[in-house]
Design a protein around this motif. Structure first.
Motif: not given
Length: 283
Positions: A78-99
């Motif tokens: 909770p204390e780290y939300r809204g700072k972009g950290y989650g979105f960077k992890l989200w992007q890395a996750g979707l890159q792993y699942l590309e295709g």
């Protein structure tokens, strides 16, 4: 702390235990012994974001094969939300699942964000809460799944999941404290289900059956594993009206909803025979 100190890496089992704790804090009520099943599904499919020495974000991106993956455990402390950290992890996750066609069960507050990332609504799921107890039905052909070849369970499961999940199911149906049952008629598996202990009570999932009567018999047999002092939970696709009716028949109350979403086409799986989802985290 400088942005370059944010590191994304594959979770260790200790990281995964922490993510399961975070899921419990979010009210998702994970299973007590889920870690072995989850890790077996794809050891590389769990990512964690570290800020310095502190784990602050998690995501699971389990790749079942080159065509299908499932996303879950998307949590930022909770204390780290809204700072972009989650979105960077989200992007890395979707890159792993590309295709892959990627599925998820999204909580209400995130569904708009998922749509912006290309996920499309397939149907909703409803988590029902009730109590355990009751007697196990007799004379219906109940079998312990441990007595069957795994291949027989996998053959039946194929109608309910977009691709094979052998490594996951091998662990899922033999979890500590769980009970995994099937119904065989005329030598053929016509339904199976699992009940497992969770932080609060027990969850039934999956609950797959060829018709509503078989689903009810399996439900009663699994429910008997718990006591009247235990809460039980069943996650039902809301489009399966007999499944919703089954939960309501046994005085279960809706407590939580998610949306099943996919990046590609909705897979041709038997939702009308899915009376209970296996797990919101891995599909």
């Amino acid at each position: 702390m400088a942005e370059q100190d944010y590191l994304i890496k594959v979770m260790s089992k200790q990281d995964l235990l922490q993510a399961i704790d975070w899921a419990a804090a979010e009210g998702w009520n994970p299973g007590l012994y889920d870690i072995e099943s989850f890790h077996a599904a794809d050891p590389n499919g769990f990512l964690v974001g570290y800020l310095g020495d502190e784990a602050i974000a998690s995501i699971s991106v389990v790749k079942y094969d080159d065509s299908y993956g499932f996303l879950g455990f998307y949590i930022v402390k909770p204390e780290y939300r809204g700072k972009g950290y989650g979105f960077k992890l989200w992007q890395a996750g979707l890159q792993y699942l590309e295709g892959c066609n990627v599925g998820l069960d999204g909580v209400v507050e995130q569904q708009g964000n998922y749509k912006q990332s290309g996920f499309k609504l397939a149907y909703g799921n409803i988590r029902f809460e009730g109590v355990g107890g009751g007697d196990e039905p007799e004379g219906i052909g109940l079998v312990d799944l441990s007595e069957l070849p795994l291949s027989e369970v996998l053959d039946y499961d194929a109608a309910f999941f977009p691709t094979e999940r052998k490594h996951f199911l091998r662990h899922w149906i033999s979890q500590t404290g769980s009970r995994a049952l099937g119904i065989k008629q005329a030598g053929k598996l016509v339904g199976y289900g699992v009940i497992r202990p969770c932080r609060n009570g027990f969850k039934i999932g999956p609950l797959f059956a060829d018709d509503a009567l078989l689903a009810e018999e399996l439900f009663l047999a699994l429910r008997a594993k718990a006591t009247v002092k235990d809460n039980i939970y069943l996650d039902v696709p809301e489009v399966n009206l007999p499944g919703v009716a089954l939960a309501e028949k046994y005085s279960m109350e809706p407590v939580f909803t998610t949306a099943r979403m996919y990046t590609g086409d909705t897979p041709d799986i038997s939702v009308d025979r899915t009376f209970g989802v296996t797990t919101f985290e891995l599909g």
